[in-house]
Design a protein around this motif. Sequence first.
Motif, mmCIF file in Angstrom:
data_model
loop_
_atom_site.group_PDB
_atom_site.id
_atom_site.type_symbol
_atom_site.label_atom_id
_atom_site.label_comp_id
_atom_site.label_asym_id
_atom_site.label_seq_id
_atom_site.Cartn_x
_atom_site.Cartn_y
_atom_site.Cartn_z
ATOM 1 N N ASN A 16 -32.245 -13.305 13.303
ATOM 2 C CA ASN A 16 -31.946 -14.740 13.389
ATOM 3 C C ASN A 16 -30.472 -14.941 13.686
ATOM 4 O OD1 ASN A 16 -34.568 -15.500 12.784
ATOM 5 N ND2 ASN A 16 -34.180 -15.571 10.582
ATOM 6 N N ASP A 17 -30.166 -16.019 14.424
ATOM 7 C CA ASP A 17 -28.749 -16.287 14.685
ATOM 8 C C ASP A 17 -28.089 -16.774 13.405
ATOM 9 O OD1 ASP A 17 -28.675 -19.254 14.564
ATOM 10 O OD2 ASP A 17 -29.895 -19.155 16.378
ATOM 11 N N LEU A 18 -26.790 -16.663 13.375
ATOM 12 C CA LEU A 18 -26.019 -16.953 12.162
ATOM 13 C C LEU A 18 -26.177 -18.392 11.701
ATOM 14 C CD1 LEU A 18 -24.267 -15.479 10.193
ATOM 15 C CD2 LEU A 18 -22.287 -15.967 11.626
ATOM 16 N N ALA A 19 -26.263 -19.310 12.645
ATOM 17 C CA ALA A 19 -26.414 -20.730 12.289
ATOM 18 C C ALA A 19 -27.710 -20.953 11.509
ATOM 19 C CB ALA A 19 -26.387 -21.593 13.548
ATOM 20 N N LEU A 20 -28.806 -20.315 11.954
ATOM 21 C CA LEU A 20 -30.084 -20.457 11.256
ATOM 22 C C LEU A 20 -30.015 -19.820 9.874
ATOM 23 C CD1 LEU A 20 -33.050 -21.254 11.064
ATOM 24 C CD2 LEU A 20 -33.622 -19.090 12.219
ATOM 25 N N ARG A 21 -29.371 -18.670 9.780
ATOM 26 C CA ARG A 21 -29.276 -17.992 8.489
ATOM 27 C C ARG A 21 -28.494 -18.838 7.483
ATOM 28 N NH1 ARG A 21 -27.831 -11.793 9.769
ATOM 29 N NH2 ARG A 21 -28.395 -11.559 7.565
ATOM 30 N N ARG A 22 -27.391 -19.413 7.930
ATOM 31 C CA ARG A 22 -26.592 -20.282 7.054
ATOM 32 C C ARG A 22 -27.381 -21.530 6.666
ATOM 33 N NH1 ARG A 22 -23.544 -24.790 7.287
ATOM 34 N NH2 ARG A 22 -21.601 -24.866 6.080
ATOM 35 N N TYR A 23 -28.047 -22.135 7.647
ATOM 36 C CA TYR A 23 -28.859 -23.332 7.414
ATOM 37 C C TYR A 23 -29.966 -23.025 6.402
ATOM 38 C CZ TYR A 23 -32.304 -26.987 8.388
ATOM 39 O OH TYR A 23 -33.220 -28.003 8.259
ATOM 40 N N SER A 46 -17.705 -19.764 -2.958
ATOM 41 C CA SER A 46 -16.498 -19.193 -3.571
ATOM 42 C C SER A 46 -16.774 -17.795 -4.118
ATOM 43 C CB SER A 46 -15.942 -20.111 -4.660
ATOM 44 O OG SER A 46 -16.855 -20.249 -5.720
ATOM 45 N N ARG A 47 -17.953 -17.574 -4.688
ATOM 46 C CA ARG A 47 -18.275 -16.246 -5.235
ATOM 47 C C ARG A 47 -18.499 -15.218 -4.130
ATOM 48 N NH1 ARG A 47 -18.699 -14.185 -9.997
ATOM 49 N NH2 ARG A 47 -20.681 -13.232 -9.442
ATOM 50 N N ALA A 48 -19.092 -15.662 -3.003
ATOM 51 C CA ALA A 48 -19.387 -14.723 -1.917
ATOM 52 C C ALA A 48 -18.212 -14.552 -0.957
ATOM 53 C CB ALA A 48 -20.626 -15.183 -1.142
ATOM 54 N N GLY A 49 -17.229 -15.441 -1.045
ATOM 55 C CA GLY A 49 -16.022 -15.282 -0.240
ATOM 56 C C GLY A 49 -16.037 -15.908 1.138
ATOM 57 N N PHE A 50 -16.717 -17.053 1.264
ATOM 58 C CA PHE A 50 -16.617 -17.805 2.518
ATOM 59 C C PHE A 50 -16.485 -19.284 2.181
ATOM 60 C CE2 PHE A 50 -21.166 -17.326 1.730
ATOM 61 C CZ PHE A 50 -21.704 -18.575 1.997
ATOM 62 N N GLY A 51 -15.932 -20.047 3.109
ATOM 63 C CA GLY A 51 -15.683 -21.462 2.869
ATOM 64 C C GLY A 51 -16.934 -22.309 2.997
ATOM 65 N N PRO A 52 -17.025 -23.393 2.220
ATOM 66 C CA PRO A 52 -18.198 -24.270 2.295
ATOM 67 C C PRO A 52 -18.442 -24.844 3.695
ATOM 68 C CG PRO A 52 -16.899 -24.786 0.355
ATOM 69 C CD PRO A 52 -16.096 -23.805 1.162
ATOM 70 N N GLU A 53 -17.376 -24.997 4.473
ATOM 71 C CA GLU A 53 -17.499 -25.545 5.829
ATOM 72 C C GLU A 53 -17.514 -24.455 6.900
ATOM 73 O OE1 GLU A 53 -18.234 -28.687 6.196
ATOM 74 O OE2 GLU A 53 -18.027 -28.962 4.038
ATOM 75 N N SER A 56 -19.578 -19.914 10.604
ATOM 76 C CA SER A 56 -19.965 -18.556 11.012
ATOM 77 C C SER A 56 -19.479 -17.519 10.000
ATOM 78 C CB SER A 56 -19.425 -18.249 12.407
ATOM 79 O OG SER A 56 -18.028 -18.437 12.433
ATOM 80 N N PRO A 57 -19.990 -17.611 8.775
ATOM 81 C CA PRO A 57 -19.580 -16.627 7.759
ATOM 82 C C PRO A 57 -20.156 -15.249 8.056
ATOM 83 C CG PRO A 57 -21.322 -18.025 6.909
ATOM 84 C CD PRO A 57 -20.968 -18.566 8.262
ATOM 85 N N ASP A 58 -19.549 -14.257 7.465
ATOM 86 C CA ASP A 58 -20.027 -12.889 7.571
ATOM 87 C C ASP A 58 -21.462 -12.851 7.009
ATOM 88 O OD1 ASP A 58 -20.689 -10.201 6.991
ATOM 89 O OD2 ASP A 58 -18.584 -9.681 6.681
ATOM 90 N N PRO A 59 -22.430 -12.331 7.783
ATOM 91 C CA PRO A 59 -23.821 -12.289 7.302
ATOM 92 C C PRO A 59 -23.983 -11.581 5.963
ATOM 93 C CG PRO A 59 -23.717 -11.683 9.623
ATOM 94 C CD PRO A 59 -22.300 -11.787 9.135
ATOM 95 N N ARG A 60 -23.135 -10.555 5.712
ATOM 96 C CA ARG A 60 -23.228 -9.855 4.424
ATOM 97 C C ARG A 60 -22.861 -10.797 3.275
ATOM 98 N NH1 ARG A 60 -19.444 -5.060 6.204
ATOM 99 N NH2 ARG A 60 -18.483 -6.945 6.995
ATOM 100 N N ARG A 61 -21.944 -11.702 3.539
ATOM 101 C CA ARG A 61 -21.558 -12.673 2.506
ATOM 102 C C ARG A 61 -22.675 -13.691 2.252
ATOM 103 N NH1 ARG A 61 -16.093 -12.100 1.276
ATOM 104 N NH2 ARG A 61 -14.922 -10.873 2.785
#
Length: 200
Positions: A16-23, A46-53, A56-61
């Motif tokens: 899946n593309d990153l946008a779908l995974r985040r969504y 905050s716990r996983a280390g990416f910003g709420p906005e 395109s966060p790291d998929p591992r996060r």
Amino acid sequence: MAGFRSLARQVRDPRNDLALRRYSLRKCLERFAPYGHRATWDHLCSRAGFGPEDRSPDPRRLVAALDELEDARAVWLAYESEFAARRRREKHGGLRRPGSVDDWHRLTWGGFGVAWCHDPQVHPRAPLGEVLRRLIAALERKPGDGCPVCGDEQLVWRHDLAHAPSAGAVCQRCGIIVPRPVLTTAAVAGARRARALVSV
């Protein structure tokens, strides 16, 4: 409408593309969000280390955030299962009227807002599963004088809560609305006095 497990699979699927995974991770919070949707999202980010906005966060996060959410959900589902079994036993034994813990539980069925945070940016720092374990332990023992999550006794009564119930004791350290059944009468009175002092 996709369920929690189906959405979780979408988050984990590297095809899946990153946008779908985040969504899909955001949509999981429509099924289970212990602090409320916005506060739970802020906590996971905050716990996983990416910003709420972060679009395109790291998929591992993303997967790390999902792991934490799934652990907390497993804790809550186990509690709900035991709760339902207890109520069946009580009804079989003739106890039809639920107690104060049962009234609180009815408002949080499914795990949404179990430890509601009035301010979405003020929430416990511990992992979600640990927070729920502490809360459940407090529900199963005698009422205490402080927050069951962080132990702080600085509680302030609020009447403008965007949650049911619309009034309650808010922990000033970790931000949760402390369930009424876990507090002594003296702790509730202290929170009401603190409200009066804050209002002056």
